[in-house]
Design an enzyme around this catalytic site. Structure first.
Site, PDB file in Angstrom:
ATOM      1  N   LYS A  62       0.974  -4.990 -23.807  1.00 52.01           N
ATOM      2  CA  LYS A  62       0.452  -6.431 -23.959  1.00 52.01           C
ATOM      3  C   LYS A  62      -0.870  -6.106 -24.668  1.00 52.01           C
ATOM      4  O   LYS A  62      -2.117  -6.450 -24.191  1.00 52.01           O
ATOM      5  CB  LYS A  62       0.072  -6.969 -22.901  1.00 52.01           C
ATOM      6  CG  LYS A  62       1.701  -7.336 -22.113  1.00 52.01           C
ATOM      7  CD  LYS A  62       1.495  -8.437 -21.106  1.00 52.01           C
ATOM      8  CE  LYS A  62       2.734  -8.798 -20.534  1.00 52.01           C
ATOM      9  NZ  LYS A  62       3.297  -7.737 -19.673  1.00 52.01           N
ATOM     10  N   VAL A  63      -0.971  -5.679 -25.870  1.00 51.73           N
ATOM     11  CA  VAL A  63      -2.043  -5.109 -26.748  1.00 51.73           C
ATOM     12  C   VAL A  63      -2.871  -6.292 -26.851  1.00 51.73           C
ATOM     13  O   VAL A  63      -2.304  -7.381 -27.519  1.00 51.73           O
ATOM     14  CB  VAL A  63      -1.665  -4.399 -28.036  1.00 51.73           C
ATOM     15  CG1 VAL A  63      -2.755  -4.035 -28.746  1.00 51.73           C
ATOM     16  CG2 VAL A  63      -0.845  -3.249 -27.637  1.00 51.73           C
ATOM     17  N   ASN A  68      -9.026  -2.850 -35.014  1.00 52.41           N
ATOM     18  CA  ASN A  68      -9.097  -1.315 -35.107  1.00 52.41           C
ATOM     19  C   ASN A  68      -8.527  -0.743 -33.776  1.00 52.41           C
ATOM     20  O   ASN A  68      -8.027   0.306 -33.716  1.00 52.41           O
ATOM     21  CB  ASN A  68     -10.694  -0.768 -35.392  1.00 52.41           C
ATOM     22  CG  ASN A  68     -10.774   0.569 -35.670  1.00 52.41           C
ATOM     23  OD1 ASN A  68      -9.972   1.113 -36.476  1.00 52.41           O
ATOM     24  ND2 ASN A  68     -11.365   1.299 -34.841  1.00 52.41           N
ATOM     25  N   VAL A 172      14.186 -12.416 -14.748  1.00 56.48           N
ATOM     26  CA  VAL A 172      15.379 -12.518 -14.261  1.00 56.48           C
ATOM     27  C   VAL A 172      15.367 -12.025 -12.837  1.00 56.48           C
ATOM     28  O   VAL A 172      14.634 -10.673 -12.747  1.00 56.48           O
ATOM     29  CB  VAL A 172      16.419 -11.948 -14.935  1.00 56.48           C
ATOM     30  CG1 VAL A 172      17.794 -11.736 -14.484  1.00 56.48           C
ATOM     31  CG2 VAL A 172      16.570 -12.728 -16.333  1.00 56.48           C
ATOM     32  N   GLY A 177      14.856 -16.174 -12.346  1.00 52.55           N
ATOM     33  CA  GLY A 177      15.558 -16.474 -13.450  1.00 52.55           C
ATOM     34  C   GLY A 177      16.777 -16.133 -13.466  1.00 52.55           C
ATOM     35  O   GLY A 177      17.147 -15.199 -12.777  1.00 52.55           O
ATOM     36  N   ALA A 179      20.134 -14.627 -15.554  1.00 56.60           N
ATOM     37  CA  ALA A 179      20.394 -13.832 -17.168  1.00 56.60           C
ATOM     38  C   ALA A 179      21.341 -14.702 -17.853  1.00 56.60           C
ATOM     39  O   ALA A 179      20.694 -15.070 -19.028  1.00 56.60           O
ATOM     40  CB  ALA A 179      20.862 -12.344 -16.808  1.00 56.60           C
ATOM     41  N   ALA A 180      22.280 -15.289 -17.397  1.00 56.32           N
ATOM     42  CA  ALA A 180      23.494 -16.084 -18.004  1.00 56.32           C
ATOM     43  C   ALA A 180      22.477 -17.506 -18.641  1.00 56.32           C
ATOM     44  O   ALA A 180      22.692 -17.711 -19.930  1.00 56.32           O
ATOM     45  CB  ALA A 180      24.371 -16.527 -17.099  1.00 56.32           C
ATOM     46  N   GLY A 193      13.265  -5.692 -13.949  1.00 57.26           N
ATOM     47  CA  GLY A 193      12.747  -4.756 -13.361  1.00 57.26           C
ATOM     48  C   GLY A 193      13.101  -4.423 -11.764  1.00 57.26           C
ATOM     49  O   GLY A 193      14.455  -3.920 -11.655  1.00 57.26           O
TER      50      GLY A 193
HETATM   51  P1  XMP Z   1      10.497  -8.056 -12.759  1.00 56.96           P
HETATM   52  O1  XMP Z   1      10.236  -6.807 -11.559  1.00 56.96           O
HETATM   53  O2  XMP Z   1       9.984  -9.275 -12.343  1.00 56.96           O
HETATM   54  O3  XMP Z   1       9.587  -7.220 -13.960  1.00 56.96           O
HETATM   55  O4  XMP Z   1      12.035  -8.003 -13.139  1.00 56.96           O
HETATM   56  C1  XMP Z   1       9.712  -7.930 -15.222  1.00 56.96           C
HETATM   57  C2  XMP Z   1       8.910  -7.049 -16.112  1.00 56.96           C
HETATM   58  O5  XMP Z   1       8.444  -7.736 -17.261  1.00 56.96           O
HETATM   59  C3  XMP Z   1       6.965  -7.946 -17.270  1.00 56.96           C
HETATM   60  N1  XMP Z   1       6.710  -9.311 -17.666  1.00 56.96           N
HETATM   61  C4  XMP Z   1       6.444  -9.828 -18.667  1.00 56.96           C
HETATM   62  N2  XMP Z   1       5.987  -9.328 -19.888  1.00 56.96           N
HETATM   63  N3  XMP Z   1       5.760 -11.399 -20.775  1.00 56.96           N
HETATM   64  C5  XMP Z   1       5.492 -10.143 -20.847  1.00 56.96           C
HETATM   65  O6  XMP Z   1       5.190  -9.602 -22.192  1.00 56.96           O
HETATM   66  C6  XMP Z   1       5.836 -11.910 -19.528  1.00 56.96           C
HETATM   67  O7  XMP Z   1       5.943 -13.216 -19.534  1.00 56.96           O
HETATM   68  C7  XMP Z   1       6.390 -11.314 -18.615  1.00 56.96           C
HETATM   69  N4  XMP Z   1       6.721 -11.434 -17.571  1.00 56.96           N
HETATM   70  C8  XMP Z   1       6.893 -10.268 -16.637  1.00 56.96           C
HETATM   71  C9  XMP Z   1       6.448  -7.312 -16.058  1.00 56.96           C
HETATM   72  O8  XMP Z   1       5.272  -6.538 -16.326  1.00 56.96           O
HETATM   73  C10 XMP Z   1       7.581  -6.278 -15.728  1.00 56.96           C
HETATM   74  O9  XMP Z   1       7.211  -5.312 -16.349  1.00 56.96           O
END
Ligand code: XMP
Length: 215
Positions: A62-63, A68, A172, A177, A179-180, A193
């Site tokens: 999440k840069v 720079n 999800v 959430g 997936a479908a 995750g």
């Molecule tokens: P879980 O365990 O909830 O993990 O299935 C979700 C993963 O996604 C990341 N995450 C996000 N990353 N925008 C992002 O860029 C988002 O809205 C967002 N929501 C969750 C979270 O850090 C984990 O790795």
């Protein structure tokens, strides 16, 4: 990223042994492995070099810095072998341009966060999510990150970005959430995750999510 399974594993375990075990177990079911601060702070960026032997890696850092610093972060990540990076967009067009330029030099992908998936994701992001999505298109990003917890927002964001950019969608399972539902709403990939890496059988959990999406 090849769209075969439509599933990206969010590998938020913090140690190498578990990370490699889970990645190997689910490799048939995922198109990519998303690695973020939990694993890289635990094991160092070298873990990316190991994981790319199993599947393409997206670095979720999440840069969000000045151009720079963003450039330096992206160069490190892509030199480690990552195929993509997740950046914020609220830092502005010049910061995003810097990430896209590095990605173009490496032939890799930039995904821009629009509205985040957790409840607090609406507080500050909701009013700017669509502008950030527009900027992602204009800057030549590969795709955006949009919330599987709100498929209606994925639909809105798809309308803005058109068909050229991808939507990768976290939220999800553990965050509620489906997936479908989010694939129907226009996401290209779901990011999952905890529902996978905390399962007794990560491979079965990943397969079940793939089956839900008919992949
Ligand atoms: P879980 O365990 O909830 O993990 O299935 C979700 C993963 O996604 C990341 N995450 C996000 N990353 N925008 C992002 O860029 C988002 O809205 C967002 N929501 C969750 C979270 O850090 C984990 O790795």
């Amino acid at each position: 990223m090849d769209k075969k399974n439509r599933l990206i594993l969010a590998l938020d375990v913090t140690d190498r042994e578990n990370a490699l075990r889970i990645a190997n177990e689910v490799s048939d079911y995922v198109d990519s492995i998303k690695v973020g601060y939990p694993l890289v702070l635990g094991e160092g960026l070298g873990i990316v070099k190991e994981l790319v032997e199993i599947a393409p890696v997206i670095a979720d850092f999440k840069v969000a810095d000045i151009p720079n610093t963003d450039r330096l972060i992206c160069e490190h990540v892509f030199n480690a072998g990552a195929a993509g990076i997740i950046t914020h967009g609220f830092t502005g067009r010049d910061s995003l341009d810097s990430c896209v330029k590095v990605a173009n030099d490496f032939g890799t992908d930039v995904y821009v966060v629009t509205e985040m998936s957790h409840p607090g994701g609406v507080e500050f992001f909701r009013p700017v999510a669509e502008d950030i999505a527009k900027m992602a298109v204009e800057a030549g990003a590969s795709g955006v990150v949009a919330p599987a917890t709100r498929p209606e927002r994925v639909k809105d964001i798809r309308k803005i970005i058109g068909e050229e950019l991808s939507i990768i969608s976290p939220g999800v399972g553990a965050q509620g959430g489906s997936a479908a539902d989010v694939i129907r709403a226009g996401a290209d990939w779901v990011i999952v995750g905890r529902s996978i890496y905390n399962s007794d059988s990560p491979a079965e959990a990943a397969k079940k999510i793939c089956d839900e999406m008919n992949c």
